[in-house]
Design a protein around this motif. Sequence first.
Motif, short mmCIF file in Angstrom:
data_model
loop_
_atom_site.label_atom_id
_atom_site.label_comp_id
_atom_site.label_asym_id
_atom_site.label_seq_id
_atom_site.Cartn_x
_atom_site.Cartn_y
_atom_site.Cartn_z
N ILE A 133 94.97 17.30 -75.37
CA ILE A 133 95.67 16.69 -74.24
C ILE A 133 94.69 16.30 -73.14
O ILE A 133 94.80 15.21 -72.55
CB ILE A 133 96.75 17.65 -73.69
N CYS A 134 93.73 17.19 -72.84
CA CYS A 134 92.73 16.89 -71.82
C CYS A 134 91.92 15.65 -72.20
O CYS A 134 91.66 14.78 -71.36
CB CYS A 134 91.79 18.07 -71.63
N ASP A 135 91.51 15.58 -73.45
CA ASP A 135 90.76 14.40 -73.92
C ASP A 135 91.59 13.13 -73.79
O ASP A 135 91.09 12.08 -73.40
CB ASP A 135 90.33 14.59 -75.38
N THR A 136 92.87 13.25 -74.11
CA THR A 136 93.77 12.09 -74.01
C THR A 136 93.86 11.60 -72.58
O THR A 136 93.77 10.40 -72.31
CB THR A 136 95.18 12.47 -74.52
N VAL A 137 94.01 12.55 -71.64
CA VAL A 137 94.10 12.18 -70.23
C VAL A 137 92.81 11.50 -69.76
O VAL A 137 92.84 10.46 -69.08
CB VAL A 137 94.37 13.43 -69.37
N LEU A 138 91.65 12.08 -70.15
CA LEU A 138 90.37 11.51 -69.75
C LEU A 138 90.17 10.11 -70.34
O LEU A 138 89.67 9.20 -69.66
CB LEU A 138 89.23 12.42 -70.19
N ILE A 139 90.56 9.95 -71.60
CA ILE A 139 90.43 8.64 -72.26
C ILE A 139 91.30 7.59 -71.56
O ILE A 139 90.85 6.47 -71.28
CB ILE A 139 90.79 8.74 -73.75
N VAL A 140 92.54 7.96 -71.27
CA VAL A 140 93.45 7.03 -70.61
C VAL A 140 92.93 6.65 -69.23
O VAL A 140 92.93 5.47 -68.84
CB VAL A 140 94.87 7.64 -70.51
N LEU A 141 92.46 7.64 -68.46
CA LEU A 141 91.93 7.36 -67.12
C LEU A 141 90.70 6.45 -67.20
O LEU A 141 90.53 5.54 -66.40
CB LEU A 141 91.57 8.66 -66.41
N ALA A 142 89.84 6.73 -68.18
CA ALA A 142 88.62 5.91 -68.33
C ALA A 142 88.97 4.47 -68.67
O ALA A 142 88.39 3.53 -68.12
CB ALA A 142 87.73 6.51 -69.42
N ILE A 143 89.92 4.30 -69.57
CA ILE A 143 90.29 2.95 -70.01
C ILE A 143 91.04 2.19 -68.91
O ILE A 143 90.91 0.97 -68.78
CB ILE A 143 91.14 3.03 -71.30
N LEU A 144 91.78 2.92 -68.08
CA LEU A 144 92.48 2.28 -66.97
C LEU A 144 91.53 1.88 -65.85
O LEU A 144 91.91 1.13 -64.94
CB LEU A 144 93.57 3.21 -66.42
N GLY A 145 90.30 2.41 -65.90
CA GLY A 145 89.32 2.04 -64.89
C GLY A 145 89.24 2.96 -63.70
O GLY A 145 88.39 2.79 -62.83
N LEU A 146 90.11 4.00 -63.65
CA LEU A 146 90.08 4.92 -62.53
C LEU A 146 88.77 5.71 -62.48
O LEU A 146 88.29 6.08 -61.41
CB LEU A 146 91.26 5.89 -62.62
N SER A 147 88.18 5.93 -63.65
CA SER A 147 86.94 6.70 -63.71
C SER A 147 85.79 5.96 -63.03
O SER A 147 84.87 6.59 -62.50
CB SER A 147 86.58 6.99 -65.16
N LEU A 148 85.84 4.63 -63.05
CA LEU A 148 84.78 3.85 -62.41
C LEU A 148 84.76 4.09 -60.91
O LEU A 148 83.71 4.06 -60.27
CB LEU A 148 84.96 2.36 -62.71
N ILE A 149 85.93 4.37 -60.35
CA ILE A 149 86.03 4.67 -58.92
C ILE A 149 85.37 6.01 -58.63
O ILE A 149 84.65 6.17 -57.64
CB ILE A 149 87.51 4.69 -58.48
N VAL A 150 85.60 6.99 -59.52
CA VAL A 150 85.02 8.32 -59.34
C VAL A 150 83.50 8.25 -59.33
O VAL A 150 82.83 8.92 -58.54
CB VAL A 150 85.49 9.28 -60.46
N LEU A 151 82.93 7.43 -60.21
CA LEU A 151 81.47 7.35 -60.32
C LEU A 151 80.82 6.75 -59.06
O LEU A 151 79.62 6.89 -58.86
CB LEU A 151 81.08 6.50 -61.54
N GLN A 152 81.61 6.11 -58.22
CA GLN A 152 81.06 5.52 -57.01
C GLN A 152 80.75 6.56 -55.95
O GLN A 152 80.00 6.30 -55.02
CB GLN A 152 82.02 4.47 -56.45
N PHE A 153 81.34 7.76 -56.10
CA PHE A 153 81.10 8.83 -55.14
C PHE A 153 80.07 9.80 -55.70
O PHE A 153 80.38 10.64 -56.54
CB PHE A 153 82.41 9.57 -54.84
N GLU A 154 78.83 9.68 -55.21
CA GLU A 154 77.73 10.49 -55.73
C GLU A 154 77.97 11.98 -55.50
O GLU A 154 77.67 12.81 -56.35
CB GLU A 154 76.42 10.06 -55.05
N TRP A 155 78.54 12.33 -54.34
CA TRP A 155 78.77 13.75 -54.03
C TRP A 155 79.75 14.38 -55.00
O TRP A 155 79.62 15.55 -55.38
CB TRP A 155 79.28 13.90 -52.60
N LEU A 156 80.73 13.60 -55.44
CA LEU A 156 81.72 14.12 -56.37
C LEU A 156 81.09 14.40 -57.73
O LEU A 156 81.38 15.41 -58.39
CB LEU A 156 82.88 13.13 -56.51
N ARG A 157 80.18 13.51 -58.16
CA ARG A 157 79.49 13.72 -59.43
C ARG A 157 78.64 14.98 -59.38
O ARG A 157 78.59 15.76 -60.33
CB ARG A 157 78.61 12.50 -59.74
#
Length: 204
Positions: A47-71
Motif C-alpha cells: 500500500i505504501c509503495d502504491t501511494v508513493l507511485i501514485v504521488l510520483a506519477i501525479l507530480g506531487l513528488s516534484l514539489i517535495v524535491l524543491q525543498f532542500e530542507w525537507l529532503r
Amino acid sequence: MEPIIHGVLLAFGLILPLGVQNIFVFTQGITQPTLLKAIPAALTAAICDTVLIVLAILGLSLIVLQFEWLRLVLIVAGILFLVYMGRVIWTSPAANLEGTVAMPAKRQILFALSVSLLNPHALLDTIGVIGTSAVKYSGQDRLLFSLACIAISWLWFFGLSTFGSLLKRIQIPSGIFILFNKCSAVFIWGTAIYLFIGLWQELQ
C-alpha cells in the motif's frame, strides 16, 4: 503494450535489490507462525509503495524535491530509523523463528510503514525514477504504466512473504535464520552508514 512493459521492467529494477523493505517483509514470512499472520507487513508495504507511485506519477513528488530542507530531514530521519531497525533485528530472539514470540500485527504495520516511508532510497527511487519516467506518457498510457508498476509491487511483497514462509516449512536449522537476521542487521546498518557519509560529504 509499451507502457506496460516499461512499467514492469522499471518496477522490477527498483524493487529487486536487497533493501530494508524487502528484508523486513521476507523476515516476517519466516518468523510468523503462519503465512496469514505475515500478511500485515506485506500488505502495508504494498500500500505504501502504491501511494508513493501514485504521488510520483501525479507530480506531487516534484514539489517535495524543491525543498532542500525537507529532503535533508527525510535523510536524517531515515538514518536514525535504520540504526534502530538494525538493532531490533539483531536482537531478535531465536524464539521468533519458532513462531512463539512473533511480531504482532500492529507492530508489523508500524514497522512496515516506517521502512517504506522513512527509507530515503525508496523515496528517491520512486520520485526520481518512476515519477520522471511517467512524464513521457499521458492519458490511458500513463494509467497503464502506473498499474504495471503497482502490480509488480504487490506481487513482489506477497511473493517475499510466501517464500519466507515456505523456507521455514523446509525445516532449515534455526541457526541459519539467526545468521540471516544478523546479516540483515549488518546490511541495514551499512545502509545507514552509507547515507550518513553521503550526507556528511554533502554538507561539507
